[in-house]
Design an enzyme around this catalytic site. Structure first.
Site, PDB file in Angstrom:
ATOM      1  N   ARG A  36       0.826  -1.221   0.000  1.00  0.00           N
ATOM      2  CA  ARG A  36       0.000   0.000   0.000  1.00  0.00           C
ATOM      3  C   ARG A  36       0.857   1.267   0.000  1.00  0.00           C
ATOM      4  O   ARG A  36       0.447   2.279  -0.544  1.00  0.00           O
ATOM      5  CB  ARG A  36      -0.949   0.003   1.207  1.00  0.00           C
ATOM      6  CG  ARG A  36      -2.139  -0.900   0.993  1.00  0.00           C
ATOM      7  CD  ARG A  36      -3.148  -0.810   2.110  1.00  0.00           C
ATOM      8  NE  ARG A  36      -4.349  -1.551   1.763  1.00  0.00           N
ATOM      9  CZ  ARG A  36      -5.340  -1.804   2.602  1.00  0.00           C
ATOM     10  NH1 ARG A  36      -5.268  -1.385   3.853  1.00  0.00           N
ATOM     11  NH2 ARG A  36      -6.395  -2.465   2.189  1.00  0.00           N
ATOM     12  N   GLY A 378     -12.042  -4.662   1.683  1.00  0.00           N
ATOM     13  CA  GLY A 378     -13.494  -4.444   1.710  1.00  0.00           C
ATOM     14  C   GLY A 378     -14.004  -3.734   0.460  1.00  0.00           C
ATOM     15  O   GLY A 378     -15.064  -4.079  -0.080  1.00  0.00           O
TER      16      GLY A 378
HETATM   17  C1  3PG Z   1      -8.844  -1.661   4.537  1.00  0.00           C
HETATM   18  O1  3PG Z   1      -7.859  -2.091   5.159  1.00  0.00           O
HETATM   19  O2  3PG Z   1      -9.613  -2.415   3.891  1.00  0.00           O
HETATM   20  C2  3PG Z   1      -9.058  -0.175   4.487  1.00  0.00           C
HETATM   21  O3  3PG Z   1      -7.980   0.501   5.043  1.00  0.00           O
HETATM   22  C3  3PG Z   1     -10.350   0.203   5.151  1.00  0.00           C
HETATM   23  O4  3PG Z   1     -10.274  -0.052   6.527  1.00  0.00           O
HETATM   24  P1  3PG Z   1     -11.624  -0.168   7.406  1.00  0.00           P
HETATM   25  O5  3PG Z   1     -12.278  -1.459   7.009  1.00  0.00           O
HETATM   26  O6  3PG Z   1     -11.169  -0.129   8.829  1.00  0.00           O
HETATM   27  O7  3PG Z   1     -12.496   1.014   7.024  1.00  0.00           O
END
Ligand code: 3PG
Length: 400
Positions: A36, A378
């Protein structure tokens, strides 16, 4: 949908509020996967070249609206500077307020400043007006390079983009372009590998994939819930009791739509989930009561690889075995190697997303052999489900 890109922004001598996703996997203060961070470099270098002040905004973990040391972004400043070729990235102890404003004022054009975790303020996840105001007052323009957070309607993703001239960074653009290509009809037939431990987090995804792909390979502990739904004994394997019915419904819906589902036909079992424990391969019908399924077996892998020859595109989310513990990473790594080979031969377009699977590909050293690796978890799932991501929608030429 056409979105604003960096070319649409006037950057020279502007303060750019740059939303990155520095939510990287950390273990005892060590960054376990730098993907990332590394993927942000082209945009930041472009902003430096265009003589902007670059103020990096990010969250880290899920703190509940107040400072918690373990979620500080402080250790990420050096890592970011290193990825940028050894430049000095300064760190601000908060993400709003007068001290932050003063730090920004003192920056030279081309400097990079990382602000403290946005989620130390509840206004971030609440997308509150006052927090949006305070963030927006720090800069002139906004750039979103956090595709992996764009499923969140948070202040630093949506609110701020409605206030300032906004655009997508190169990484966000790259994610969208590559992911859009995958479900494009020219790339069919498509198959999907869906793993991980919980059916509950992937119910919507599975239903949505049934209409889009011709084959779904299910692995990981979530496959156990499907095996249970077929009346197969799974010993003391992990499964979700409340979702056996939902698994049966998914299998029926897939059958009705002509979408094939492959579950493991042989499995690796052990008495306990522990590094280098004694294990054996058994047909899936022969799992003893005191054993647990921890990986798919060699016949299943061979069966899947044979099938892949008939597909043009493969989408992968989630490991298909308990990869954290050796030797239960063998199934995931073997299958990933076969996918990488088919991709290198030009016979398959392969796209993977989600932290766990990206980490496995990194460990196996085959990240570069996949057609595209998404930095999103996600957001990747929501995009696959066909959902509109608020952080992307807000960058649309019509909205901005
Ligand atoms: C992830 O790691 O998928 C993103 O940084 C989003 O994080 P979160 O699910 O805590 O919003």
């Amino acid at each position: 949908m056409e979105i604003n890109t960096l070319k649409d922004l006037d950057l020279k001598h502007k303060t750019v509020l740059y939303r990155a996703d520095l939510n990287v996997p950390m273990n005892n203060g060590r960054i376990e996967d730098k993907t990332r961070i590394e993927r942000l470099v082209p945009t930041i270098k472009y902003l430096i070249k265009h003589k902007a002040k670059i103020v990096v905004l990010s969250h880290f973990g899920r703190p509940k609206g107040e400072f918690e040391r373990e979620f500080s972004l402080a250790p990420l400043a050096d890592a970011l500077g290193l990825a940028l070729g050894g430049i000095d990235v300064k760190f601000a102890l908060d993400c709003i307020g007068d001290e932050v404003k003063a730090s920004i004022k003192n920056m030279e054009f081309g400097d990079v400043l990382l602000l403290e975790n946005l989620r130390f303020h509840a206004g971030e996840t609440e997308n509150s007006d006052s927090f949006i105001e305070q963030l927006a007052s720090l800069g002139d323009v906004y750039v979103n390079d956090a595709f992996s957070c764009s499923h969140r309607a948070h202040a630093s993703i949506v609110g701020i983009a409605q206030k300032l001239p906004s655009a997508a960074g190169f990484l966000l653009q790259d994610e969208i372009e590559n992911l859009e290509k995958v479900l494009d009809n020219s790339q069919s037939p498509i198959c999907a590998v869906i793993g991980g431990s919980k059916v509950s987090t992937k119910l919507e995804l599975l239903h949505s994939l049934i209409g889009k792909v011709r084959l779904i390979i299910i692995g990981g502990a979530m496959a156990n819930t499907f095996l249970k739904a077929q009346g197969i004994g799974i010993g003391k394997s992990l499964y979700e009791d409340g979702l056996v019915g939902a698994a049966a419904e998914i299998m029926k819906a897939a059958k009705d739509s002509g979408c094939e589902i492959i579950l493991p036909s042989d499995v690796v079992v052990a008495s306990e989930f522990k590094e280098k424990t004694r294990c054996e391969v058994v047909p899936v019908e022969n799992v003893a009561k005191d054993k647990m399924i921890l990986d798919i077996g060699p016949s299943t892998i061979a069966q899947i690889v044979l099938k892949l020859n008939n597909y043009k595109t493969l989408i992968w989310n989630g490991p298909i075995g308990a990869f954290e513990c050796r030797p239960f990473d063998v199934g995931t790594i073997s299958l990933a190697r076969s996918v990488a080979m088919l991709t290198s031969q030009g016979n398959l377009t392969s796209v993977a997303g989600g932290g766990d699977i990206v980490a496995v590909l990194g460990i196996a050293g085959i990240t570069d052999s996949f057609s595209y690796i998404s930095t999103a978890g996600g957001a990747f799932l929501e995009w696959l489900e066909g959902k509109k991501l608020p952080g992307v929608a807000v960058l649309s030429k019509k909205v901005a």
